[in-house]
Design a protein around this motif. Structure first.
Motif, PDB file in Angstrom:
ATOM      1  N   VAL A   1       0.861  -1.189   0.000  1.00 14.22           N
ATOM      2  CA  VAL A   1       0.000   0.000   0.000  1.00 14.22           C
ATOM      3  C   VAL A   1       0.889   1.227   0.000  1.00 14.22           C
ATOM      4  O   VAL A   1       1.747   1.388   0.872  1.00 14.22           O
ATOM      5  N   ASN A   2       0.674   2.113  -0.974  1.00 13.13           N
ATOM      6  CA  ASN A   2       1.608   3.194  -1.255  1.00 13.13           C
ATOM      7  C   ASN A   2       0.805   4.378  -1.808  1.00 13.13           C
ATOM      8  O   ASN A   2       0.038   4.208  -2.760  1.00 13.13           O
ATOM      9  N   PRO A   3       0.964   5.598  -1.269  1.00 11.08           N
ATOM     10  CA  PRO A   3       0.170   6.730  -1.742  1.00 11.08           C
ATOM     11  C   PRO A   3       0.607   7.283  -3.099  1.00 11.08           C
ATOM     12  O   PRO A   3      -0.023   8.210  -3.604  1.00 11.08           O
ATOM     13  N   LEU A   4       1.663   6.718  -3.703  1.00  9.83           N
ATOM     14  CA  LEU A   4       2.073   7.157  -5.040  1.00  9.83           C
ATOM     15  C   LEU A   4       1.666   6.148  -6.112  1.00  9.83           C
ATOM     16  O   LEU A   4       2.303   6.019  -7.146  1.00  9.83           O
ATOM     17  N   VAL A   5       0.582   5.447  -5.873  1.00 11.76           N
ATOM     18  CA  VAL A   5       0.114   4.427  -6.810  1.00 11.76           C
ATOM     19  C   VAL A   5      -0.685   5.036  -7.968  1.00 11.76           C
ATOM     20  O   VAL A   5      -1.105   4.333  -8.883  1.00 11.76           O
ATOM     21  N   GLY A   6      -0.863   6.355  -7.970  1.00  6.19           N
ATOM     22  CA  GLY A   6      -1.687   7.006  -8.986  1.00  6.19           C
ATOM     23  C   GLY A   6      -1.247   6.743 -10.405  1.00  6.19           C
ATOM     24  O   GLY A   6      -2.079   6.480 -11.287  1.00  6.19           O
ATOM     25  N   ASP A   7       0.061   6.803 -10.684  1.00  7.20           N
ATOM     26  CA  ASP A   7       0.532   6.567 -12.050  1.00  7.20           C
ATOM     27  C   ASP A   7       0.353   5.110 -12.455  1.00  7.20           C
ATOM     28  O   ASP A   7       0.119   4.811 -13.637  1.00  7.20           O
TER      29      ASP A   7
ATOM     30  N   PRO B   1       1.541  -3.590 -16.262  1.00  9.65           N
ATOM     31  CA  PRO B   1       1.559  -2.949 -14.937  1.00  9.65           C
ATOM     32  C   PRO B   1       2.937  -2.428 -14.569  1.00  9.65           C
ATOM     33  O   PRO B   1       3.957  -3.022 -14.930  1.00  9.65           O
ATOM     34  N   GLN B   2       2.937  -1.313 -13.855  1.00  6.21           N
ATOM     35  CA  GLN B   2       4.191  -0.667 -13.461  1.00  6.21           C
ATOM     36  C   GLN B   2       4.170  -0.406 -11.960  1.00  6.21           C
ATOM     37  O   GLN B   2       3.230   0.186 -11.432  1.00  6.21           O
ATOM     38  N   PRO B   3       5.208  -0.855 -11.225  1.00  7.88           N
ATOM     39  CA  PRO B   3       5.231  -0.616  -9.778  1.00  7.88           C
ATOM     40  C   PRO B   3       5.209   0.872  -9.445  1.00  7.88           C
ATOM     41  O   PRO B   3       5.691   1.707 -10.230  1.00  7.88           O
TER      42      PRO B   3
ATOM     43  N   ARG C   1       3.682  -2.850  -5.191  1.00  3.79           N
ATOM     44  CA  ARG C   1       4.991  -3.443  -5.487  1.00  3.79           C
ATOM     45  C   ARG C   1       5.085  -3.928  -6.922  1.00  3.79           C
ATOM     46  O   ARG C   1       6.184  -4.025  -7.473  1.00  3.79           O
ATOM     47  N   THR C   2       3.941  -4.236  -7.522  1.00  2.02           N
ATOM     48  CA  THR C   2       3.926  -4.732  -8.902  1.00  2.02           C
ATOM     49  C   THR C   2       3.138  -3.823  -9.838  1.00  2.02           C
ATOM     50  O   THR C   2       3.332  -3.867 -11.054  1.00  2.02           O
ATOM     51  N   GLY C   3       2.210  -3.050  -9.288  1.00  5.30           N
ATOM     52  CA  GLY C   3       1.320  -2.241 -10.109  1.00  5.30           C
ATOM     53  C   GLY C   3       0.178  -3.032 -10.702  1.00  5.30           C
ATOM     54  O   GLY C   3      -0.598  -2.498 -11.505  1.00  5.30           O
ATOM     55  N   ALA C   4       0.034  -4.290 -10.319  1.00  4.17           N
ATOM     56  CA  ALA C   4      -1.012  -5.159 -10.867  1.00  4.17           C
ATOM     57  C   ALA C   4      -2.176  -5.279  -9.883  1.00  4.17           C
ATOM     58  O   ALA C   4      -1.993  -5.212  -8.668  1.00  4.17           O
TER      59      ALA C   4
ATOM     60  N   THR D   1      -8.464  -1.823   2.835  1.00 11.18           N
ATOM     61  CA  THR D   1      -7.419  -1.958   1.817  1.00 11.18           C
ATOM     62  C   THR D   1      -6.355  -2.948   2.257  1.00 11.18           C
ATOM     63  O   THR D   1      -5.964  -3.849   1.501  1.00 11.18           O
ATOM     64  N   ALA D   2      -5.877  -2.827   3.484  1.00 12.45           N
ATOM     65  CA  ALA D   2      -4.800  -3.697   3.969  1.00 12.45           C
ATOM     66  C   ALA D   2      -5.198  -5.160   3.968  1.00 12.45           C
ATOM     67  O   ALA D   2      -4.342  -6.048   3.806  1.00 12.45           O
ATOM     68  N   LEU D   3      -6.489  -5.445   4.127  1.00 10.46           N
ATOM     69  CA  LEU D   3      -6.951  -6.833   4.218  1.00 10.46           C
ATOM     70  C   LEU D   3      -6.854  -7.580   2.893  1.00 10.46           C
ATOM     71  O   LEU D   3      -7.033  -8.803   2.859  1.00 10.46           O
ATOM     72  N   PHE D   4      -6.550  -6.901   1.811  1.00  7.26           N
ATOM     73  CA  PHE D   4      -6.283  -7.588   0.546  1.00  7.26           C
ATOM     74  C   PHE D   4      -4.893  -8.214   0.529  1.00  7.26           C
ATOM     75  O   PHE D   4      -4.554  -8.941  -0.416  1.00  7.26           O
ATOM     76  N   PHE D   5      -4.104  -7.940   1.566  1.00  5.00           N
ATOM     77  CA  PHE D   5      -2.705  -8.368   1.573  1.00  5.00           C
ATOM     78  C   PHE D   5      -2.355  -9.074   2.875  1.00  5.00           C
ATOM     79  O   PHE D   5      -3.052  -8.931   3.888  1.00  5.00           O
ATOM     80  N   ASP D   6      -1.255  -9.831   2.846  1.00  4.50           N
ATOM     81  CA  ASP D   6      -0.700 -10.361   4.085  1.00  4.50           C
ATOM     82  C   ASP D   6      -0.368  -9.180   5.000  1.00  4.50           C
ATOM     83  O   ASP D   6       0.110  -8.140   4.546  1.00  4.50           O
ATOM     84  N   GLY D   7      -0.621  -9.336   6.274  1.00  7.98           N
ATOM     85  CA  GLY D   7      -0.352  -8.266   7.231  1.00  7.98           C
ATOM     86  C   GLY D   7      -1.577  -7.487   7.619  1.00  7.98           C
ATOM     87  O   GLY D   7      -1.585  -6.821   8.670  1.00  7.98           O
TER      88      GLY D   7
END
Length: 292
Positions: free
Chosen positions: A91-97, A116-118, A227-230, A253-259
């Motif tokens: 989870v990253n706030p620069l995922v817009g691009d 996809p682009q990280p 991390r992958t952009g996918a 949002t976090a629940l889509f991922f481990d952690g």
């Protein structure tokens, strides 16, 4: 998602590209509606990557290396610190691009422009303080992981300053509730006429996220692994209950991922999530019902 009382009043309106409903014991006075509209307009003007005149767009287009820090910058970006750490950078706030590359761009072309682009490393690029929000290089901030939850909290607080009694703010499925408890159906992500369970919200918030919302093309939707952009593949929908809508939205949002479950336990929050194969998981102590 909730049902107003027979003596209550519901104000329905559109904001930030989706529908909202505010339920109160009595009709909201015009001063309260104006105050809500002002809060929504300010937040959208500062954080929307879909507006040419927003602070986020000015940074993304390189028209400014820094902008005055919005009032919400510290609260939201500090929570991104926790989300980043809990999910290993997913989870990253620069995922817009990364979203724009897949077609979820400012013009909503919904036409992918390549693989996809990280997302870039936001800790090395994005800085904020009491006065300035700055980017070391042009990038697109997208606070979708928790931004709507933050706005739900702001709207709820604004309404509470003008009315007494029960209040429900429903930002298209992201809820903040004060007063009487409400029961909320957990919509099946593959069939909107069905529910996989019911949650009870008591003086707190419930937020949801699903891959069928804001989806386009073959397997393309708005929940990305930075991390992958996918787009994520393991989970179809998540629901989180917390003390604030921003926390609930962040956890959804976090629940889509481990952690994600571990972060929820740290925050003493509860959750439900459904895998893409139909299996359902939920937290110990979940105050609700999950159907077989």
């Amino acid at each position: 998602m909730s049902t107003p009382t027979a003596t209550g009043s519901t104000w329905v309106f559109d904001a930030i590209g989706t529908s909202w409903a505010i339920e109160t014991a009595h009709p909201l006075p015009s001063i309260a509606r104006d105050a809500v509209s002002a809060v929504v307009e300010r937040f959208d003007r500062e954080w929307s990557r879909f507006r040419d005149d927003s602070l986020v767009s000015a940074l993304a287009e390189g028209r400014a290396a820094s902008v005055p820090a919005p009032d919400d910058a510290h609260a939201m970006l500090s929570m991104y610190d926790e989300l980043d750490a809990a999910t290993g950078g997913a989870v990253n706030p620069l995922v817009g691009d990364s979203l724009a590359r897949l077609g979820y761009d400012a013009r909503l072309t919904l036409a992918p422009r390549g693989e996809p682009q990280p997302a870039p490393s936001w800790r090395d690029t994005l800085t904020w303080g009491s006065d300035q929000l700055a980017l070391g290089a042009p990038a697109t901030i997208d606070v979708g992981a928790l931004g709507k939850g933050r706005l739900v909290d702001l709207v709820h607080d604004t309404v509470r300053r003008h009315v007494d009694g029960d209040v429900v703010v429903d930002g298209s499925g992201d809820l903040a509730v004060s007063g009487a408890p409400i029961r909320v159906a957990l919509e099946h992500p593959y069939d909107s006429t069905r529910a996989i369970g019911v949650a009870t919200v008591v003086d707190g918030a419930l937020c949801a996220s699903a891959i069928n919302r804001r989806a386009w093309g073959d397997g393309l939707h708005h929940v990305l692994d930075a991390r992958t952009g996918a787009p994520v593949r393991a989970f179809a929908a998540t629901w989180a209950l917390a003390d604030t809508a921003m926390r609930a939205d962040a956890l959804a949002t976090a629940l889509f991922f481990d952690g994600g479950p571990e972060l929820a336990a740290t925050w003493k929050a509860h959750w439900v999530r459904m895998r893409t194969d139909g299996r359902v998981e939920w937290s110990p102590g979940f105050d609700g019902e999950v159907f077989s």
